[in-house]
Design a protein around this motif. Structure first.
Motif, PDB file in Angstrom:
ATOM      1  N   HIS A 296      35.091   0.560   7.483  1.00  0.00           N
ATOM      2  CA  HIS A 296      36.612   0.782   6.212  1.00  0.00           C
ATOM      3  C   HIS A 296      36.364   2.345   6.768  1.00  0.00           C
ATOM      4  O   HIS A 296      35.718   3.464   7.412  1.00  0.00           O
ATOM      5  CB  HIS A 296      35.703   1.234   5.192  1.00  0.00           C
ATOM      6  N   GLU A 297      37.655   2.715   7.161  1.00  0.00           N
ATOM      7  CA  GLU A 297      37.715   4.169   7.270  1.00  0.00           C
ATOM      8  C   GLU A 297      38.768   4.652   6.509  1.00  0.00           C
ATOM      9  O   GLU A 297      39.482   4.937   6.101  1.00  0.00           O
ATOM     10  CB  GLU A 297      39.061   3.494   8.505  1.00  0.00           C
ATOM     11  N   HIS A 298      38.207   5.973   7.003  1.00  0.00           N
ATOM     12  CA  HIS A 298      39.001   7.412   6.193  1.00  0.00           C
ATOM     13  C   HIS A 298      40.059   7.371   7.085  1.00  0.00           C
ATOM     14  O   HIS A 298      39.395   8.337   8.385  1.00  0.00           O
ATOM     15  CB  HIS A 298      37.951   8.346   5.807  1.00  0.00           C
TER      16      HIS A 298
ATOM     17  N   ASP B  17      38.044   8.463  10.224  1.00  0.00           N
ATOM     18  CA  ASP B  17      36.339   8.608  10.855  1.00  0.00           C
ATOM     19  C   ASP B  17      35.845   6.804  10.171  1.00  0.00           C
ATOM     20  O   ASP B  17      36.347   6.949   8.911  1.00  0.00           O
ATOM     21  CB  ASP B  17      36.173  10.089   9.346  1.00  0.00           C
ATOM     22  N   TYR B  18      35.241   6.638  11.004  1.00  0.00           N
ATOM     23  CA  TYR B  18      34.704   4.974  10.533  1.00  0.00           C
ATOM     24  C   TYR B  18      33.101   4.966   9.987  1.00  0.00           C
ATOM     25  O   TYR B  18      32.926   5.366  10.305  1.00  0.00           O
ATOM     26  CB  TYR B  18      34.995   4.612  11.724  1.00  0.00           C
ATOM     27  N   TRP B  19      33.692   3.862   8.804  1.00  0.00           N
ATOM     28  CA  TRP B  19      32.109   3.767   8.646  1.00  0.00           C
ATOM     29  C   TRP B  19      31.576   2.168   8.148  1.00  0.00           C
ATOM     30  O   TRP B  19      32.778   1.975   8.236  1.00  0.00           O
ATOM     31  CB  TRP B  19      31.370   4.466   7.246  1.00  0.00           C
TER      32      TRP B  19
ATOM     33  N   ASN C 187      38.978  -6.207  11.891  1.00  0.00           N
ATOM     34  CA  ASN C 187      38.569  -5.099  12.247  1.00  0.00           C
ATOM     35  C   ASN C 187      37.912  -3.738  11.594  1.00  0.00           C
ATOM     36  O   ASN C 187      36.821  -3.657  11.038  1.00  0.00           O
ATOM     37  CB  ASN C 187      39.568  -4.944  13.897  1.00  0.00           C
ATOM     38  N   HIS C 188      39.393  -3.639  10.646  1.00  0.00           N
ATOM     39  CA  HIS C 188      39.236  -2.588   9.483  1.00  0.00           C
ATOM     40  C   HIS C 188      39.659  -2.240   9.220  1.00  0.00           C
ATOM     41  O   HIS C 188      40.624  -2.943   8.679  1.00  0.00           O
ATOM     42  CB  HIS C 188      38.091  -1.032  10.719  1.00  0.00           C
ATOM     43  N   VAL C 189      39.103  -2.437   7.514  1.00  0.00           N
ATOM     44  CA  VAL C 189      40.586  -1.484   6.721  1.00  0.00           C
ATOM     45  C   VAL C 189      39.958  -0.144   6.020  1.00  0.00           C
ATOM     46  O   VAL C 189      39.112   0.528   5.796  1.00  0.00           O
ATOM     47  CB  VAL C 189      39.377  -2.803   4.822  1.00  0.00           C
TER      48      VAL C 189
ATOM     49  N   GLY D  70      45.195   2.126   3.035  1.00  0.00           N
ATOM     50  CA  GLY D  70      46.478   2.562   4.071  1.00  0.00           C
ATOM     51  C   GLY D  70      47.096   1.166   5.029  1.00  0.00           C
ATOM     52  O   GLY D  70      48.297   0.816   5.616  1.00  0.00           O
ATOM     53  N   HIS D  71      46.005   0.690   5.487  1.00  0.00           N
ATOM     54  CA  HIS D  71      46.060  -0.408   5.868  1.00  0.00           C
ATOM     55  C   HIS D  71      45.058  -1.506   6.589  1.00  0.00           C
ATOM     56  O   HIS D  71      44.090  -1.223   6.575  1.00  0.00           O
ATOM     57  CB  HIS D  71      46.367   0.147   7.971  1.00  0.00           C
ATOM     58  N   ALA D  72      44.903  -2.541   7.301  1.00  0.00           N
ATOM     59  CA  ALA D  72      44.022  -3.066   7.439  1.00  0.00           C
ATOM     60  C   ALA D  72      44.648  -4.041   9.267  1.00  0.00           C
ATOM     61  O   ALA D  72      45.293  -3.986   9.532  1.00  0.00           O
ATOM     62  CB  ALA D  72      44.289  -4.620   7.124  1.00  0.00           C
TER      63      ALA D  72
END
Ligand SMILES: [Fe+2]
Length: 319
Positions: free
Chosen positions: A277-279, A267-269, A225-227, A158-160
């Protein structure tokens, strides 16, 4: 501002480096991605949508190698290669699905790939659950809902989000080279001229697209930061949350909650090497009639429900 050189169509994949591909694959499988291909030194994971792969891991010391985006045409790759300073030639991708690519370096030093023509695969089947909501009481009349115990069914990437000490310059670079457009900006509470974060979407014109494909947040150092990966719905996200929690409890960082800007349920892992990695599910979708807004940090960065961001999330900047 200068006209963009090209306008990307979407995000394509993240490319990481990890010393242990078995460990990486175990986590990503539990996260809800599916192996598309694996060689001695590369792991390609896909989602349910037809893209060949959305997550690539190369064997080596932990690193964030690049974020890849889809160009709209091969001509756009030629234009980008010609007009962007520091761009590679148009290269042939020697990876599953083939295709072409141009490599760039983003303002903070993050690798960027712009790609085209990677052959897709057939979509994967997904379980779909209809909800008997309070306002639609009999949508699933006479049928039982059983989600079972399983990973989330990831739909696509979805995004970075890039952490950077220089939000303004980072966004300028990305708008010029990738043609993304702003959805929401966030400024410091006590100074409306100090940009804290910027949420940018693909320029889909009249077509509605996800609220952001690339976001930049102010941070002392730069890095990923996250994907983020879209899952099918709230049930699917919560099912995956429980599945991951049973196997990787120590890697849960933040969630479940609902963001304000973008409105996603999140939800972040952390993966085995600390990359976030985010859901998410249920994003706002916008088009060129949606306008643009500015928000105070204290309002824009809040969760609508669920917990607020922990310090470890705000500190995340993987290189
Ligand atoms: Fe996100």
């Amino acid at each position: 501002m200068n006209e963009p050189i090209i306008r990307i169509r979407d995000i394509a994949w993240i490319r990481l480096r990890s010393p242990d591909l078995d460990k990486q694959e175990e986590f990503l499988g539990d996260f809800g991605l599916v192996r598309a291909e694996r060689t001695a030194d590369r792991l390609y994971m896909r989602a349910a949508d037809p893209s060949r792969h959305v997550h690539i891991t190369e064997k080596g010391d932990p690193a964030v190698v690049s974020i890849a985006f889809w160009a709209r045409s091969e001509d756009d790759l030629k234009t980008l290669s010609r007009e962007a300073s520091g761009a590679s030639d148009v290269e042939t991708l020697n990876e599953p699905g083939g295709g072409k690519r141009v490599r760039l370096t983003e303002y903070n030093g993050m690798g960027i790939e712009v790609v085209h023509g990677v052959a897709p695969l057939a979509a994967l089947p997904i379980e779909r659950h209809i909800l008997n909501a309070g306002y639609d009481k009999q949508a699933r009349a006479g049928e039982f809902l059983r989600v079972g115990s399983r990973p989330s069914q990831v739909k696509h990437i979805g995004h970075a989000v890039i952490s950077t000490p220089e939000v303004v310059k980072s966004v300028e670079w990305a708008r010029r080279h990738l043609g993304i457009v702003r959805s929401d900006d966030v400024h410091l509470d006590d100074d409306p001229d100090e940009l804290f974060a910027s949420f940018n979407r693909v320029d889909g014109g009249d077509d509605f697209v996800d609220h952001h494909v690339m976001m930049f947040g102010r941070h002392a150092t730069s890095g990923l930061n996250h994907v983020s990966f879209e899952v099918q719905d709230f049930d699917d996200l919560a099912t995956g949350h429980d599945y991951l929690k049973a196997r990787h409890l120590d890697r849960h960082l933040w969630g479940i909650g609902r963001h304000t800007l973008g409105s996603q349920i999140f939800d972040y892992w952390q993966d085995p090497y600390g990359r976030l990695h985010e859901h998410w599910t249920d994003s706002d979708v916008l088009n060129n009639a949606s306008g643009y807004r500015r928000h105070k940090r204290s309002a824009g960065m809040r969760s609508q429900w669920g917990t607020q961001a922990p310090q470890a999330f705000r500190d995340a900047a993987s290189r």
